[in-house]
Design a protein around this motif. Structure first.
Motif, PDB file in Angstrom:
ATOM      1  N   THR A 147       0.845  -1.204   0.000  1.00  0.00           N
ATOM      2  CA  THR A 147       0.000   0.000   0.000  1.00  0.00           C
ATOM      3  C   THR A 147       0.875   1.246   0.000  1.00  0.00           C
ATOM      4  OG1 THR A 147      -1.570  -1.251   1.321  1.00  0.00           O
ATOM      5  CG2 THR A 147      -1.914   1.109   1.185  1.00  0.00           C
ATOM      6  N   GLY A 148       1.899   1.214   0.860  1.00  0.00           N
ATOM      7  CA  GLY A 148       2.969   2.211   0.819  1.00  0.00           C
ATOM      8  C   GLY A 148       4.261   1.467   0.518  1.00  0.00           C
ATOM      9  N   VAL A 149       5.388   2.115   0.721  1.00  0.00           N
ATOM     10  CA  VAL A 149       6.662   1.404   0.587  1.00  0.00           C
ATOM     11  C   VAL A 149       7.436   1.610   1.888  1.00  0.00           C
ATOM     12  CG1 VAL A 149       8.745   1.031  -0.779  1.00  0.00           C
ATOM     13  CG2 VAL A 149       6.684   1.905  -1.900  1.00  0.00           C
ATOM     14  N   GLY A 150       7.580   0.527   2.653  1.00  0.00           N
ATOM     15  CA  GLY A 150       8.271   0.607   3.938  1.00  0.00           C
ATOM     16  C   GLY A 150       9.676   0.042   3.819  1.00  0.00           C
ATOM     17  N   ALA A 193       5.270   4.487  -6.448  1.00  0.00           N
ATOM     18  CA  ALA A 193       5.288   3.030  -6.328  1.00  0.00           C
ATOM     19  C   ALA A 193       4.279   2.470  -5.324  1.00  0.00           C
ATOM     20  CB  ALA A 193       6.697   2.552  -5.946  1.00  0.00           C
ATOM     21  N   GLY A 194       3.773   3.283  -4.403  1.00  0.00           N
ATOM     22  CA  GLY A 194       2.820   2.758  -3.419  1.00  0.00           C
ATOM     23  C   GLY A 194       1.515   2.389  -4.111  1.00  0.00           C
ATOM     24  N   ALA A 249       6.430   2.644 -11.421  1.00  0.00           N
ATOM     25  CA  ALA A 249       6.722   2.224 -10.049  1.00  0.00           C
ATOM     26  C   ALA A 249       8.093   1.548  -9.981  1.00  0.00           C
ATOM     27  CB  ALA A 249       5.629   1.272  -9.554  1.00  0.00           C
ATOM     28  N   VAL A 250       8.376   0.708 -10.963  1.00  0.00           N
ATOM     29  CA  VAL A 250       9.646  -0.036 -10.979  1.00  0.00           C
ATOM     30  C   VAL A 250      10.832   0.927 -11.055  1.00  0.00           C
ATOM     31  CG1 VAL A 250      11.055  -1.515 -12.498  1.00  0.00           C
ATOM     32  CG2 VAL A 250       8.726  -2.217 -11.860  1.00  0.00           C
TER      33      VAL A 250
END
Ligand SMILES: [Zn+2]
Length: 323
Positions: A147-150, A193-194, A249-250
């Motif tokens: 959903t996000g990027v952690g 990207a999220g 996103a990539v």
């Protein structure tokens, strides 16, 4: 009085925005019972805590153990976690959870054993370091694409938390004054990207007259949002807009990961999260290529692996909190 004999078995609960995954593991960290349920969206933190306790009880019964006999239960939670007290505040993606809520205390009361709470991404990175793709490495960068990027960091064999907010790789700036991020800033990796930002961008483009089957697939499969499964189906159908947004996103992931690698020089980068696990095999060569393009030291790229523990990574990492 005879002391209560605790079994060496432990529990782990991964609290996500859409689902709660509970497991029971033995002393060797083998999963011997598990249960999963949707995260309740009504009733706030109390309802979430009740559902978590119920899921752990179910995992316990499938493993043939009472929760109260477990050595302890670990929890991986989104938001700001006070590891000392088990309180959680500002849990993004969970409804009505801004104020501090005593999650550890509530669960400990409900389950009759001690409960330790950690940050979801931190515990998942730790699990990969101890049991998964990061085994044998001294420094690990975990990237959780969902959903996000952690992000999670192991440096010199130890988790690095900074002053509490380290690892926010999703908010590395990959384009100055770029797209607005759910965090309010501009140009963050997560803004491209999220999954949540990708869905917003897809909606904007549809309003601008572009064509996509993404939202038809979402309706057909009865999903409330563009899940990783919907994105995968759209790619399989050759949906042009889905292809463009995934490619975008990539590139953002490659740039953001490279910047983190240039700063920290970890031995291995591990890609996890809902989208990361779903698309790992398919997209990790491309993400890796974009990362390598942006490295300072082209001669010594880090290893790049997809998370080995898959869906259980978060819950296993949580169980390690009480090992
Ligand atoms: Zn941001």
């Amino acid at each position: 009085m005879t002391p209560i004999r605790r079994s060496p078995k432990r529990g782990g609960i991964d609290l996500g925005g859409t689902k709660i995954q509970a497991i029971v593991v033995d002393a060797q960290n083998t999963v011997i019972g598990q249960a999963r349920c949707p995260t309740p969206h009504d009733g706030g933190p109390e309802a979430v805590a009740d559902a978590m306790a119920a899921a752990l009880r179910e995992a316990g019964s499938s493993a043939g153990v009472e929760p109260s006999s477990l050595r302890g239960v670990g929890v991986g939670s989104p938001g700001e976690v006070d590891a000392a007290t088990g309180a959680v505040s500002n849990a993004k993606n969970l409804p009505a959870w801004t104020e501090s809520f005593p999650l550890g205390t509530k669960l400990s009361g409900a389950l009759g054993t001690r409960v330790a709470v950690g940050n979801d991404v931190g515990v998942a990175t730790h699990a990969e370091y101890e049991l998964g793709a990061g085994r044998g490495h001294d420094s690990v960068l975990g990237v959780f694409w969902g959903t996000g990027v952690g992000g999670g960091l192991i440096l010199g064999g130890k988790q690095w938390h900074g002053r509490g907010s380290a690892g926010e790789i999703g908010h590395m700036v990959v384009k100055r004054d770029g797209a607005r991020c759910p965090c309010g800033n501009h140009g963050c990796m997560e803004a491209y990207a999220g999954r949540s930002a990708m869905e917003s961008e897809a909606r904007r483009r549809v309003e601008d007259g572009e064509h996509t089957d993404l939202f038809k697939l979402m309706a057909k499969h009865g999903k409330p949002r563009l899940t990783s499964g919907i994105w995968e189906r759209a790619l399989d159908h050759g949906d042009k807009l889905a292809e463009q947004l995934i490619a975008r996103a990539v590139k953002a992931l490659g740039a953001g990961i490279a910047s983190a690698v240039n700063l920290l020089d970890p031995e291995i980068v591990i890609l996890g999260g809902g989208l990361g696990v779903r698309f790992g095999e398919r997209l990790s060569p491309e993400i890796r290529r974009h990362m390598e393009k942006n490295l300072f030291d082209h001669e010594h790229p880090p290893e790049f692996e997809v998370a080995a523990l898959g869906d259980f990574g978060g819950a296993l990492g949580a169980a390690l909190l009480v090992a």
